[in-house]
Design a protein around this motif. Structure first.
Motif, mmCIF file in Angstrom:
data_model
loop_
_atom_site.group_PDB
_atom_site.id
_atom_site.type_symbol
_atom_site.label_atom_id
_atom_site.label_comp_id
_atom_site.label_asym_id
_atom_site.label_seq_id
_atom_site.Cartn_x
_atom_site.Cartn_y
_atom_site.Cartn_z
ATOM 1 N N TYR A 296 0.758 -1.249 0.300
ATOM 2 C CA TYR A 296 0.328 0.161 -0.162
ATOM 3 C C TYR A 296 1.138 0.961 -0.064
ATOM 4 N N LEU A 297 1.518 0.880 0.720
ATOM 5 C CA LEU A 297 2.728 2.923 0.690
ATOM 6 C C LEU A 297 3.309 2.527 -0.451
ATOM 7 N N LYS A 298 3.306 1.669 -1.091
ATOM 8 C CA LYS A 298 4.345 1.900 -2.515
ATOM 9 C C LYS A 298 3.227 2.325 -3.794
ATOM 10 N N THR A 299 2.085 1.241 -3.852
ATOM 11 C CA THR A 299 0.971 1.684 -4.314
ATOM 12 C C THR A 299 -0.512 2.237 -4.814
ATOM 13 N N ARG A 300 -0.070 2.875 -3.081
ATOM 14 C CA ARG A 300 -1.690 3.350 -3.225
ATOM 15 C C ARG A 300 -3.210 1.914 -3.561
ATOM 16 N N LYS A 301 -2.771 0.626 -3.350
ATOM 17 C CA LYS A 301 -3.956 -0.101 -3.480
ATOM 18 C C LYS A 301 -3.744 -1.458 -2.194
ATOM 19 N N TRP A 302 -4.087 -1.619 -1.380
ATOM 20 C CA TRP A 302 -4.832 -2.894 -1.260
ATOM 21 C C TRP A 302 -3.993 -4.595 -2.359
ATOM 22 N N GLU B 157 -19.870 -4.372 0.360
ATOM 23 C CA GLU B 157 -19.932 -3.483 -0.913
ATOM 24 C C GLU B 157 -20.809 -1.846 -0.861
ATOM 25 N N ARG B 158 -20.379 -1.310 0.263
ATOM 26 C CA ARG B 158 -19.931 -0.061 0.183
ATOM 27 C C ARG B 158 -19.407 0.796 1.533
ATOM 28 N N ILE B 159 -17.941 -0.076 2.789
ATOM 29 C CA ILE B 159 -17.464 0.550 3.353
ATOM 30 C C ILE B 159 -15.966 0.959 2.993
ATOM 31 N N LYS B 160 -15.823 1.888 3.317
ATOM 32 C CA LYS B 160 -14.428 1.785 2.863
ATOM 33 C C LYS B 160 -13.297 1.098 3.470
ATOM 34 N N ILE B 161 -12.049 1.186 2.951
ATOM 35 C CA ILE B 161 -11.147 -0.006 3.729
ATOM 36 C C ILE B 161 -11.048 0.347 4.963
ATOM 37 N N ASP B 430 -18.025 8.554 10.165
ATOM 38 C CA ASP B 430 -18.303 9.273 9.108
ATOM 39 C C ASP B 430 -17.928 10.780 9.301
ATOM 40 N N LYS B 431 -18.732 11.257 10.110
ATOM 41 C CA LYS B 431 -18.416 11.995 10.645
ATOM 42 C C LYS B 431 -16.938 12.531 10.398
ATOM 43 N N ILE B 432 -15.922 12.155 10.815
ATOM 44 C CA ILE B 432 -14.531 12.288 10.845
ATOM 45 C C ILE B 432 -14.136 12.688 9.349
ATOM 46 N N PHE B 433 -14.084 11.259 8.584
ATOM 47 C CA PHE B 433 -13.268 11.198 7.457
ATOM 48 C C PHE B 433 -14.361 10.376 6.252
ATOM 49 N N GLY B 434 -15.639 9.998 6.681
ATOM 50 C CA GLY B 434 -17.217 9.792 6.013
ATOM 51 C C GLY B 434 -16.655 7.623 5.558
ATOM 52 N N ILE B 435 -17.524 7.515 5.646
ATOM 53 C CA ILE B 435 -17.574 6.034 5.679
ATOM 54 C C ILE B 435 -17.865 4.950 4.329
#
Lengths: 469, 469, 469
Positions: A296-302, B157-161, B430-435
C-alpha cells in the motif's frame, strides 16, 4: 477399447509388486518386538493413546493443506492451466506418499548410517508394521508431500506433466528425506557442535526452504512464462484468475498449519502446544498486515494476493521457531516476513525469475528467515524438541552467537542442497526430454493439450496479455 | 521503488514495538508461578493434556470459520466486490487477533475491576507467558475475530477500507472484550441475582448478537446500497454472484461451529460435549429445513441462500443453550430460528435497512433468540458451565421465570451495548472521514478502485440492476 | 406477505411436535441409569474422556464430507443445476439427520429384535438422553447422511426436488438403518457362521455400496439425461462445469475420510488407528494414480476428474478392510480400485445407465470390492472391531475361504437390499407423481424453474451439447 491388454499389464504389475512386498514382509519378522495391533504399546504406556490422537489429527490437518495449496495455486494462475494445477496437486500427494512409503521414510528415519541417511523401514514392512512406526510415518508423509507441492507453484503454467511426475517422485523419495534425516533423523546437522545443534521445529528449512529453493531451480531452468517480460525487459503482472479461491486456499493452509506446527511436538504431553499455536496465528496475522501495508505504501492499492502471501510468509517464518519463542516475538517475526515476501517478489522480478505464485519468496526466503529467527528469538524456556534438557537460547536472550551459527550453517546447507539437487534434477530432465511445453501449448493453456479438458467449459475468459513481445 | 525508506520506517516500528514489549516483559516476572514450558502444569494435573488437545483443536475449527465467512460473504455479494470481501475477512482476523493479543484479552479475562473489565495480561507478557493462559487466549482470540467478521457482511459492498480496518480494531480491542468480560470474565452479568446469572454457553450473545447488532448500526449509518430500493421505495433483490461458494462457506461454518460450541466447555472432561455436538447439528438441520419451507410456502421456490442462512440461524440460536438442553429442544429452537431468519430478512427490508448477506437476521436476531431459549428450555441437567453445582432450569422444566429474566436482561444489555457502541463508532468515523465510498466506486465495484484488481479478470459478468432510480 | 398464516401453521406444528416429544420424554425415565451430564460416566472410566474427543472430532470430519460431496457434485455437473445440487446436499443432511434422530438410530442401534432391527431410542428420548448414547448417535448420524448424499450424484440434473426430499427421508429413516443393524447393530450378518461374521470396518458396504446401489436404482428409473446418448446410441461426454471445485471437494472428502475410517474404532485406545489412517491415505493415492494411468493408456490424456474419482474409489475400497490390513495391501487394494472405477464408468455407459458423477462406480462397485478385500487381505493381526479376541484372517494369509464367504454373503445382501429397496422407492414415487422434471426444465436447468435463481447470475455459460438427437 483395449481393456484386456490394460488388465494384463496391470495384473503383471500387481504380481510383481506383491512379490517385492513379500520379500520385505518375510524379512525381519520377530527379531524386534513390532506391535501392529497396539495392545502392547498401550499397555506399556497408556498415555500414548492421547499422543496418537494428537499426532493423527495434526496429520489430517496437514493433509488438508494439499487442498489449500491447490486452491492458492489455481487462484493465482490463469484459468487455462487450472486443470493442470489440480492434477499436479493431486499427483504430488499420490506419487509423493507412495514414494515416501516405499523409500523416503526409510532414508529419513531408518537406522542412521554415518549421520548421512537412514537405512531401514522400506515399505513399512517387517518390524515396521507397528502402530508407533505407522503413526510417525503418516505425520512425516504429509510433510514430504507438502515439500513437493510447494515446488509446483514456482514451475506452474509451463512445465510438462512428465517432468512433474518425475520430480515429485525424486523429491519425496530422495532429496527431501536425505536433508530431513540430517535435521530430524538424528543426522549430522542435528548434532552440530553449536548451541543445541541445528534446530528446525516444524520445518521452515526441512519443508519450506527445501520446497522453495527446489522451486527456484525449476523456475530458473524453465525460464519465465511467455509474456512475463516485455521487449524492454520490464516485468508485467500476469494476474491469477480467481482471488476468492486464493483466499480460500490461504485459510485452508493456515488451518492446516496449526497441525503442522503444534503437531510437531509428536506428543500431546508437551503442553507447549498452546504456545506454539498462538505463535503460529500471531505470526500469520502480522505477516498479512505488513505485506498489505508494504504494498500500500508503494502503490496506494490494497493488494489482496500479497496479503495472502504475507500470511503464508508469516506462517513459514514461524514454523522453525514456533516452540522456542513467546507471542510478541512471533508478531515481530511475522511482521518482518510480511515485508520480506514483498521484497522477495520484487527482487525475483528484477532477476527475471518467474515464480507465478510467489513460492520462492513465501517458502524459500522466509524459510531461511525462520531458521535464523530461532538463533535470535529463542528465549531459553524450551529445550531440544522437548520441555526437558538444555534450553535453546538465542542472541536476544543472552544465548550469544552459538545457536545463531548453528542455524546459519543449517540454512546454508538447506539452500545449497535444495538448489543444487533441484538444479541437477531439472537440468538433466531438460537435457533428456525437454521439460517445457511448446510455446503454442503454453499460450493455449496446458489444460486442452495435456488433459483434453477445460476447467470451466463454456465460460469465455479473455486474457489481457501481449504475447507478441 | 522506495524500499529503503520503507525499511527504515519498519525498523523504527519494530524497535518501538520491542521497547514497548520489553516494558511488559520486565513487569511481573516471578510474582506468580507462570509456566511457559508446561512441564509443571502437566505434573500438577496429567489430565490437562487432553484438555489442551480438545481446546486447541476446537480453536483450530473456529479459526476455519473465517474461511467459511469469507466464502458465504463472497457468494452472497456481487463479483465486483469479491476482492474487497476477501481482504476484509483476512484483515479482520489479522488486525483483530493482534488487537486482542495486545489489549482485548486483558480487558476480557484480566483481573476483574468492579465487575466491569479486566486489567491484566496485556500482550500476554510477564506472568501471562504461561501454557494455560496461552491456551485460553487462542480459543478466545478466534471468538473475538468471529465477532468482528460478522459485521463485515452487514456493511459489505459500500464501506471504505479505512473504516473497516478501524472498526475491526475497536471491536476486538474494546467493544467485544468489555461485554465479554461481563458474561465470561466474571463480570456483573455473570453474577446477576436471577437463576444462575446470565448464561451464554458459547456466545449467542457475546459473539453473535454482538456482531449482528454492531453490523446493524453500521448498515444504518451507511444506508442501503445504490439500487437496493426503487423510486417507489420497494426493495429489490440484489443476488449474490456464486451460490456454490455460499454453500461451501456454510458447510465450513457448520464444521467450525462444532468446535465453537463443544469446545466451549474448555475441558474434555465434561462428557456433556457429546450432547452439545448433537444439539448443534440438529438445530442447524431444523433451521435450514424451516427456512427453506417458509420461503417455499410464500414463493413456491426453493430458496437455497435462505436455506443456508437458516442453517446458520439454527447454529447461532443453539450456541447459547447448547449445553443445557436435550436433542428435541435443539430441533425446536433451530426450527424457530429458521423461520425467524426469514422474517428478519423481510422485516429489515421493510425498515429499509440493507444487510447484503442477512447478518443481522442470522446473528443478531437469532443471537437474542438463543439467549432467551436458555431461559425456556434449560432442562435442569447441567450446571454453571460445568456438570457440578446448581443446575440451570428454564421455564418449561419448572424452573420458573428466574433464568428467563436473567437471559432477558443480558439480551437487552447485549443489544444495547452492541448497537450503541457500534453506532457511535460508525457515526464518528463517518463525521471525521466519511465511511462510504463514492457512488461511482460503488457502481463500478470496490475491487478496481481500492485494490486495483478484479476477482475474476477476463470474465464478463453483467449485472441486472437498475441504478437509475 | 401472508406471514401471520405462516406463523399459525408453524405454531401448530411446534405444539404438535412438543406433544409428541413429551410422550417420549415421559416414558422410560429412571428405569435404566442414563447419564445426561457425563459426570458418572467419567467417574466410572476416566479414560472415556479421550474416546469422546476422538469420536467427536472424527464425526466433525465426517460431517465436512457433506461439503466435499457438494463441491464434487457441483464441479462434475453443469452450472445450470448447481443451485439444485447445493440444495440437495444441504437438505439430505438436514432431513437425513432429523430422520435418523427420530427413527433411524432406534432401528439401527436399538434393542435387537430377532437379528432384524432395533427398537429403542426414538428421538434419543428417555434413557437415551445419555452422553454415551449421544456420542454414538452423532457419529452414526453423519454416516447415515453420507449414504443419502451419495445417491444425489447418480440422480443429478434431472430429478424433482420432491422426490429428492422423500428419498433422503426414507433412506435415513429406514433403508440404511435396517441394513446397518444387520452389520453394525448386532444383526444377523454380524453373526454369520463364517469367519468372524460379515466384517465391514467403516462401511464400504453399509454406507458406500448402500448409497451407490440405491443411486443405481434411481439412475435406472430416471433414465439418462437428454443428450447423453446420440441417435446412434453412443454415449457422449457431458463435462462438468468446474474441475477446480471437484478437486477441492475431493480433498475435503479425503480429509473427512480419515475421521470416517480411523474414527470407526469408536475408541482412541485402539492404537490401530495409526495403521487405519496410513492405509486410508495409501489406498487413495494408489487409486488416483492407477485411474489416471488407465485413462492415459487409453486416451493419451491425463483425465483429472477420473483421477479424482480414482482417489475416492481407493478410499471407498479401503473403508471396509482398513483396520485388518497392512500398508502394502492398502496400496494394492487402492490400485485395483482405481482401475475398477474407470472400468465401471465405461461399463455403465455401455449399459446406458447415466450416472453424472460416477457415484455407482466409485461407491457401489468399489464398495463391494472393499468388502471382498477383507476376505482376501485381512492379515490376522486385528480382531472383531477390537485388538482382542479372535483375529480376522483372509485367504492370502492362510485364513482359508471362511472370511471371504462371509464377505461375499454380506456383499450380495447389501447390493440386493440397496438396489431392491431403492428400485421400489424410486418406482413408486415415479408412479405416483413422476420423479423426472420436464424436458424443457432439464434443458434450461433446474436452477431457474425450481429455485428461481442461477448459481452464477450475470455469467454467460454456453453448453456444447446437442439436444436434438
Amino acid at each position: 477399447m483395449n481393456f484386456s491388454k490394460l488388465f494384463r499389464c496391470f495384473k503383471k504389475a500387481v504380481l510383481a509388486c506383491l512379490a517385492v512386498c513379500g520379500l520385505f514382509v518375510s524379512d525381519g519378522g520377530a527379531v524386534f518386538a513390532a506391535d501392529p495391533t497396539g495392545a502392547e504399546t498401550l499397555a506399556a504406556d497408556p498415555g500414548l493413546a492421547l499422543d496418537f490422537v494428537w499426532v493423527l489429527i495434526a496429520a489430517f490437518l496437514v493433509f488438508l493443506m494439499q487442498g489449500g495449496f491447490a486452491m492458492v495455486e489455481a487462484g493465482l494462475c490463469r484459468a487455462k492451466n487450472a486443470v493442470n494445477l489440480m492434477m499436479k496437486n493431486l499427483m504430488d500427494f499420490s506419487i509423493g506418499s507412495l514414494a515416501f512409503f516405499a523409500v523416503g521414510f526409510a532414508i529419513m528415519f531408518g537406522a542412521d548410517i554415518g549421520g548421512l541417511f537412514g537405512s531401514t523401514g522400506w515399505f513399512l514392512s517387517g518390524d515396521h508394521y507397528d502402530v508407533s512406526t505407522y503413526l510417525l510415518f503418516i505425520f512425516q508423509m504429509v510433510f514430504a508431500a507438502t515439500a513437493a507441492t510447494i515446488v509446483s507453484g514456482a514451475v506452474a503454467e509451463r512445465i510438462k506433466i512428465r517432468a512433474y511426475l518425475i520430480y515429485a517422485l525424486v523429491i519425496c523419495a530422495l532429496i527431501y528425506p536425505v536433508y530431513g534425516h540430517w535435521v530430524w533423523g538424528g543426522g549430522w546437522l542435528a548434532n552440530l557442535d553449536f548451541g543445541l545443534g541445528h534446530l528446525d521445529f516444524a520445518g521452515s528449512g526441512v519443508v519450506h526452504a527445501m520446497g522453495g529453493f527446489i522451486g527456484l531451480a525449476g523456475a530458473i531452468v524453465l525460464g519465465p512464462r511467455i509474456g512475463k517480460y516485455g521487449k524492454d525487459g520490464k516485468p508485467r503482472a500476469i494476474p491469477g484468475h480467481n482471488v476468492v479461491l486464493a483466499a480460500l486456499g490461504t485459510f485452508l493452509l493456515w488451518f492446516g498449519w496449526f497441525g503442522f506446527n503444534a503437531g510437531s511436538t509428536l506428543s500431546a504431553h508437551e503442553l507447549r502446544i498452546s504456545v506454539i499455536a498462538v505463535n503460529t496465528a500471531l505470526s500469520a496475522s502480522a505477516g498479512s498486515l505488513t505485506a498489505m501495508l508494504a504494498v500500500y505504501l508503494k502503490t496506494r492499492k490494497w493488494d489482496v494476493p500479497m496479503g495472502l502471501n504475507g500470511a503464508l510468509a508469516g506462517l513459514v517464518a514461524v514454523t522453525a521457531p514456533c516452540a522456542w519463542i513467546e507471542g510478541w516475538a512471533a508478531v515481530v517475526i511475522g511482521a518482518i516476513a510480511g515485508v520480506m515476501v514483498v521484497g522477495g517478489v520484487y527482487l525475483l522480478e528484477k532477476l527475471k525469475v518467474d515464480d507465478p505464485v510467489g513460492a520462492v519468496s513465501v517458502h524459500g526466503i522466509n524459510g531461511v528467515w525462520g531458521l535464523l529467527a530461532v538463533g535470535l528469538f529463542a528465549d531459553g524456556t524450551y529445550g531440544n524438541y522437548t520441555s526437558e534438557g538444555p534450553l535453546a537460547t538465542g542472541l536476544f536472550y543472552g544465548g550469544g552467537w552459538e545457536q545463531l551459527i548453528a542455524q546459519g550453517i543449517g540454512a546454508v546447507i538447506c539452500v545449497g542442497w535444495a538448489f543444487m539437487l533441484g538444479f541437477i534434477l531439472f537440468k538433466s530432465m531438460d537435457k533428456i526430454f525437454g521439460i517445457r511445453v511448446s510455446p503454442q501449448e503454453e499460450i493455449e493453456g496446458l489444460d486442452i493439450m495435456e488433459h483434453g479438458a477445460k476447467a470451466y467449459p463454456g465460460v469465455s475468459i479473455s486474457e489481457d496479455i501481449r504475447y507478441d513481445l
